[in-house]
Design a protein around this motif. Structure first.
Motif, PDB file in Angstrom:
ATOM      1  N   THR A  74       7.629   3.638   6.621  1.00  0.00           N
ATOM      2  CA  THR A  74       8.933   3.437   5.976  1.00  0.00           C
ATOM      3  C   THR A  74       9.965   4.386   6.573  1.00  0.00           C
ATOM      4  O   THR A  74      11.094   3.982   6.887  1.00  0.00           O
ATOM      5  N   VAL A  75       9.572   5.638   6.763  1.00  0.00           N
ATOM      6  CA  VAL A  75      10.472   6.624   7.365  1.00  0.00           C
ATOM      7  C   VAL A  75      10.803   6.216   8.797  1.00  0.00           C
ATOM      8  O   VAL A  75      11.953   6.332   9.232  1.00  0.00           O
ATOM      9  N   SER A  76       9.818   5.695   9.512  1.00  0.00           N
ATOM     10  CA  SER A  76      10.050   5.228  10.882  1.00  0.00           C
ATOM     11  C   SER A  76      11.093   4.117  10.922  1.00  0.00           C
ATOM     12  O   SER A  76      11.959   4.083  11.798  1.00  0.00           O
ATOM     13  N   HIS A  77      11.030   3.204   9.947  1.00  0.00           N
ATOM     14  CA  HIS A  77      12.032   2.133   9.861  1.00  0.00           C
ATOM     15  C   HIS A  77      13.435   2.721   9.661  1.00  0.00           C
ATOM     16  O   HIS A  77      14.384   2.333  10.347  1.00  0.00           O
ATOM     17  N   HIS A  78      13.557   3.652   8.724  1.00  0.00           N
ATOM     18  CA  HIS A  78      14.861   4.268   8.457  1.00  0.00           C
ATOM     19  C   HIS A  78      15.371   5.027   9.683  1.00  0.00           C
ATOM     20  O   HIS A  78      16.557   4.938  10.029  1.00  0.00           O
ATOM     21  N   LEU A  79      14.490   5.755  10.340  1.00  0.00           N
ATOM     22  CA  LEU A  79      14.894   6.479  11.547  1.00  0.00           C
ATOM     23  C   LEU A  79      15.315   5.515  12.656  1.00  0.00           C
ATOM     24  O   LEU A  79      16.235   5.801  13.413  1.00  0.00           O
TER      25      LEU A  79
END
Length: 119
Positions: A74-79
């Protein structure tokens, strides 16, 4: 179904006259709006805050995921959204990817919104 916004290159910091200088054209308005849209999410604001205040000047995805309490994917998507907007840059080192805020891009966005904000 919502209308899809056109894809534009946002890898470079936004560069135009401040919006207060006069009416902006459609392309400039779109460029600014897409960058603002990328950061208009509480998780992304928190990620930017973490990157900007990191003692090392960068953090890896695992550290950021732990800090915001979300899955690394999820963090990878936001980044990825922040990276597409040119607000974050990432570098793969071995098994980890390290991310850092692009202060130049943030400063340029601030100046476009208000030329007196950063001076």
């Amino acid at each position: 179904m919502p209308k899809a916004l056109p894809v534009i290159d946002m890898s470079a910091p936004v560069c135009c006259a401040p919006v207060a200088a006069g009416p902006v054209d459609d392309d400039t308005a779109l460029s600014i709006a897409l960058r603002l849209k990328a950061i208009a999410d509480p998780v992304r604001v928190k990620l930017m805050s973490l990157l900007l205040t990191s003692a090392a000047g960068e953090s890896n995805g695992g550290e950021l995921a732990a800090a915001v309490g979300l899955a690394e994917s999820t963090v990878s998507h936001h980044l990825g959204q922040l990276r597409k907007a040119g607000l974050v840059e990432s570098e793969r080192r071995g098994m980890n990817t390290y991310h850092r805020a692009r202060r130049d891009a943030l400063a340029a966005l601030c100046l476009v919104l208000d030329p007196n904000c950063c001076g």
